[in-house]
Design a protein around this motif. Structure first.
Motif, short mmCIF file in Angstrom:
data_model
loop_
_atom_site.label_atom_id
_atom_site.label_comp_id
_atom_site.label_asym_id
_atom_site.label_seq_id
_atom_site.Cartn_x
_atom_site.Cartn_y
_atom_site.Cartn_z
N UNK A 1 94.14 -56.61 0.90
CA UNK A 1 92.82 -56.39 0.32
C UNK A 1 91.87 -57.54 0.65
N UNK A 2 92.34 -58.76 0.46
CA UNK A 2 91.51 -59.92 0.77
C UNK A 2 91.20 -60.01 2.26
N UNK A 3 92.18 -59.69 3.11
CA UNK A 3 91.98 -59.72 4.56
C UNK A 3 90.92 -58.71 4.99
N UNK A 4 91.02 -57.49 4.44
CA UNK A 4 90.05 -56.45 4.78
C UNK A 4 88.66 -56.83 4.28
N UNK A 5 88.58 -57.30 3.05
CA UNK A 5 87.28 -57.72 2.50
C UNK A 5 86.68 -58.85 3.34
N UNK A 6 87.50 -59.80 3.73
CA UNK A 6 87.02 -60.91 4.55
C UNK A 6 86.48 -60.41 5.89
N UNK A 7 87.23 -59.50 6.53
CA UNK A 7 86.79 -58.98 7.84
C UNK A 7 85.49 -58.19 7.73
N UNK A 8 85.24 -57.62 6.55
CA UNK A 8 84.02 -56.83 6.34
C UNK A 8 82.85 -57.68 5.84
N UNK A 9 83.10 -58.94 5.59
CA UNK A 9 82.03 -59.80 5.11
C UNK A 9 81.83 -59.73 3.61
N UNK A 10 82.81 -59.19 2.90
CA UNK A 10 82.74 -59.13 1.44
C UNK A 10 83.35 -60.43 0.93
N UNK A 11 82.50 -61.33 0.56
CA UNK A 11 82.91 -62.69 0.21
C UNK A 11 83.23 -62.79 -1.27
#
Length: 173
Positions: free
Chosen positions: A79-89
């Motif tokens: 979840x954190x990896x996907x959020x990070x890749x999408x720019x969801x900080x």
């Protein structure tokens, strides 16, 4: 797993998540569409702009589904990896209001693939049937948070794609 890798790579290369402000409600996503068309027209110095008829919001929905899946199985690493890749900080108060388990199901329920009503789109900014196409703009149908304060819209133009987040302006008075 391959789907996640494709989304991750796509996110790393070309995904942008930005916020814009607009007065909006569920029944009038065309305000957002007209704003995107106008901004794009200005950006491309009034060159011919053609709105693509493919307007489904499947791209946004697929990302929300992936986020929801990892949230449900409590896989914080993915979840954190996907959020990070999408720019969801982490810590971004606006993005945290949108991308959370309370919103996912509601956002997903808004899947839509109906044709644009071209009578509601600013004709001055669109050239519908020009054979000399200089710029094709793909815009997905907006999806909204439960409180209608935010709208997510997929866009693609030239080599840029992403999801824009539009924020409802609070009317004073």
């Amino acid at each position: 797993m391959n789907k996640l890798i494709v989304i991750f790579i796509l996110g790393c290369l070309v995904f942008s998540c930005k916020t814009n402000t607009i007065i909006n409600n569920k029944s009038n996503g065309y305000l957002i569409i007209n704003k995107i068309v106008t901004q794009t027209k200005k950006q491309f110095l009034n060159r011919t702009l053609t709105l693509d008829s493919l307007n489904d919001n499947e791209y946004v929905i697929s990302i929300i589904k992936e986020l929801e899946k990892y949230q449900k199985i409590n896989d914080s690493y993915k979840l954190d990896s996907l959020k990070h890749s999408l720019g969801i900080i982490k810590g971004d108060s606006i993005l945290n209001l949108i991308f959370n388990k309370e919103e996912y199901e509601y956002l997903i329920s808004q899947k839509e693939n109906s044709p644009w009503d071209l009578n509601l789109i600013d004709k001055l900014d669109i050239n519908e049937n020009n054979e000399d196409i200089k710029q094709v703009l793909h815009i997905g149908k907006p999806i909204y948070t439960k409180n209608n304060d935010f709208a997510l819209v997929y866009f693609y133009k030239s080599t840029r794609l992403g999801i824009s987040i539009y924020i409802k302006k609070k009317r004073i008075g």
